[in-house]
Design a protein around this motif. Structure first.
Motif, PDB file in Angstrom:
ATOM      1  N   TRP A  79       0.833  -1.204   0.000  1.00  9.92           N
ATOM      2  CA  TRP A  79       0.000   0.000   0.000  1.00  9.92           C
ATOM      3  C   TRP A  79       0.867   1.253   0.000  1.00  9.92           C
ATOM      4  O   TRP A  79       0.622   2.191  -0.761  1.00  9.92           O
ATOM      5  N   CYS A  80       1.900   1.262   0.830  1.00 13.64           N
ATOM      6  CA  CYS A  80       2.796   2.426   0.891  1.00 13.64           C
ATOM      7  C   CYS A  80       3.569   2.604  -0.410  1.00 13.64           C
ATOM      8  O   CYS A  80       3.825   3.733  -0.834  1.00 13.64           O
ATOM      9  N   ASP A  81       3.966   1.499  -1.054  1.00 12.61           N
ATOM     10  CA  ASP A  81       4.644   1.589  -2.347  1.00 12.61           C
ATOM     11  C   ASP A  81       3.731   2.197  -3.401  1.00 12.61           C
ATOM     12  O   ASP A  81       4.138   3.072  -4.167  1.00 12.61           O
ATOM     13  N   LEU A  82       2.488   1.723  -3.444  1.00 12.05           N
ATOM     14  CA  LEU A  82       1.550   2.211  -4.455  1.00 12.05           C
ATOM     15  C   LEU A  82       1.218   3.683  -4.267  1.00 12.05           C
ATOM     16  O   LEU A  82       1.064   4.420  -5.244  1.00 12.05           O
ATOM     17  N   GLU A  83       1.096   4.108  -3.045  1.00 15.26           N
ATOM     18  CA  GLU A  83       0.727   5.493  -2.782  1.00 15.26           C
ATOM     19  C   GLU A  83       1.935   6.388  -2.515  1.00 15.26           C
ATOM     20  O   GLU A  83       1.773   7.555  -2.170  1.00 15.26           O
ATOM     21  N   ARG A  84       3.130   5.828  -2.652  1.00 16.20           N
ATOM     22  CA  ARG A  84       4.390   6.561  -2.476  1.00 16.20           C
ATOM     23  C   ARG A  84       4.412   7.319  -1.144  1.00 16.20           C
ATOM     24  O   ARG A  84       4.705   8.515  -1.088  1.00 16.20           O
ATOM     25  N   ARG A  85       4.125   6.587  -0.099  1.00 21.57           N
ATOM     26  CA  ARG A  85       4.118   7.187   1.238  1.00 21.57           C
ATOM     27  C   ARG A  85       5.536   7.282   1.774  1.00 21.57           C
ATOM     28  O   ARG A  85       6.405   6.498   1.411  1.00 21.57           O
ATOM     29  N   ALA A  86       5.757   8.217   2.670  1.00 22.05           N
ATOM     30  CA  ALA A  86       7.083   8.443   3.243  1.00 22.05           C
ATOM     31  C   ALA A  86       7.479   7.264   4.135  1.00 22.05           C
ATOM     32  O   ALA A  86       6.627   6.561   4.683  1.00 22.05           O
ATOM     33  N   ALA A  87       8.784   7.066   4.278  1.00 21.55           N
ATOM     34  CA  ALA A  87       9.293   5.955   5.089  1.00 21.55           C
ATOM     35  C   ALA A  87       8.857   6.085   6.545  1.00 21.55           C
ATOM     36  O   ALA A  87       8.558   5.085   7.202  1.00 21.55           O
ATOM     37  N   ALA A  88       8.782   7.305   7.045  1.00 21.10           N
ATOM     38  CA  ALA A  88       8.362   7.506   8.439  1.00 21.10           C
ATOM     39  C   ALA A  88       6.908   7.080   8.631  1.00 21.10           C
ATOM     40  O   ALA A  88       6.555   6.476   9.651  1.00 21.10           O
ATOM     41  N   GLU A  89       6.060   7.366   7.654  1.00 20.27           N
ATOM     42  CA  GLU A  89       4.653   6.972   7.746  1.00 20.27           C
ATOM     43  C   GLU A  89       4.518   5.453   7.651  1.00 20.27           C
ATOM     44  O   GLU A  89       3.730   4.851   8.372  1.00 20.27           O
ATOM     45  N   ARG A  90       5.305   4.837   6.775  1.00 20.86           N
ATOM     46  CA  ARG A  90       5.305   3.382   6.650  1.00 20.86           C
ATOM     47  C   ARG A  90       5.695   2.745   7.988  1.00 20.86           C
ATOM     48  O   ARG A  90       5.043   1.818   8.456  1.00 20.86           O
ATOM     49  N   LYS A  91       6.738   3.286   8.601  1.00 20.37           N
ATOM     50  CA  LYS A  91       7.199   2.770   9.884  1.00 20.37           C
ATOM     51  C   LYS A  91       6.118   2.915  10.947  1.00 20.37           C
ATOM     52  O   LYS A  91       5.902   2.021  11.764  1.00 20.37           O
ATOM     53  N   GLN A  92       5.417   4.030  10.922  1.00 21.24           N
ATOM     54  CA  GLN A  92       4.348   4.281  11.879  1.00 21.24           C
ATOM     55  C   GLN A  92       3.226   3.237  11.727  1.00 21.24           C
ATOM     56  O   GLN A  92       2.707   2.736  12.722  1.00 21.24           O
ATOM     57  N   HIS A  93       2.874   2.892  10.507  1.00 20.49           N
ATOM     58  CA  HIS A  93       1.824   1.884  10.281  1.00 20.49           C
ATOM     59  C   HIS A  93       2.291   0.503  10.746  1.00 20.49           C
ATOM     60  O   HIS A  93       1.501  -0.251  11.329  1.00 20.49           O
ATOM     61  N   HIS A  94       3.551   0.173  10.498  1.00 12.70           N
ATOM     62  CA  HIS A  94       4.086  -1.108  10.973  1.00 12.70           C
ATOM     63  C   HIS A  94       4.054  -1.176  12.502  1.00 12.70           C
ATOM     64  O   HIS A  94       3.690  -2.204  13.072  1.00 12.70           O
TER      65      HIS A  94
END
Length: 107
Positions: free
Chosen positions: A24-39
């Motif tokens: 999902w983060c790859d498809l929407e080009r989300r920032a690494a910090a946001e990806r980490k927050q979701h994990h």
């Protein structure tokens, strides 16, 4: 009544959730910090709501794939396969005995 998920089921849900978050983060080009927050949010999720949270991330991933124009996978039967027979509902327990005795009375 809720059931306690097994350790294997929890591992599977977490693995699926992390994969779907990454996709999902790859498809929407989300920032690494946001990806980490979701994990981190997924890891901290209580067991009672883990399945619902994983399902939320799955839905977000599929919506992002649709927006990105990715083909939606639909399961179909091969042309040579016969569709399954329709399920005949059978009475269970006491209802089975009641329906049997009622049909004798009518006939």
């Amino acid at each position: 009544m809720t059931t306690v998920p097994t350790a294997e089921h929890v591992r599977l849900l977490l693995k699926q959730g992390h994969c779907w978050i990454d996709r999902w983060c790859d498809l929407e080009r989300r920032a690494a910090a946001e990806r980490k927050q979701h994990h981190e949010r997924l890891r901290a999720c209580p067991l009672a709501s883990l399945a619902a949270m994983v399902e939320t991330y799955r839905a977000r991933m599929f919506e992002a794939e649709e927006r990105a124009g990715r083909p939606v996978i639909q399961r179909t039967l091969p042309p040579w396969a016969k569709p399954p027979e329709p399920h005949q509902k059978r009475h269970r327990g006491l209802a089975r005995h009641l329906s049997h005795s009622l049909s004798k009375d009518k006939g």
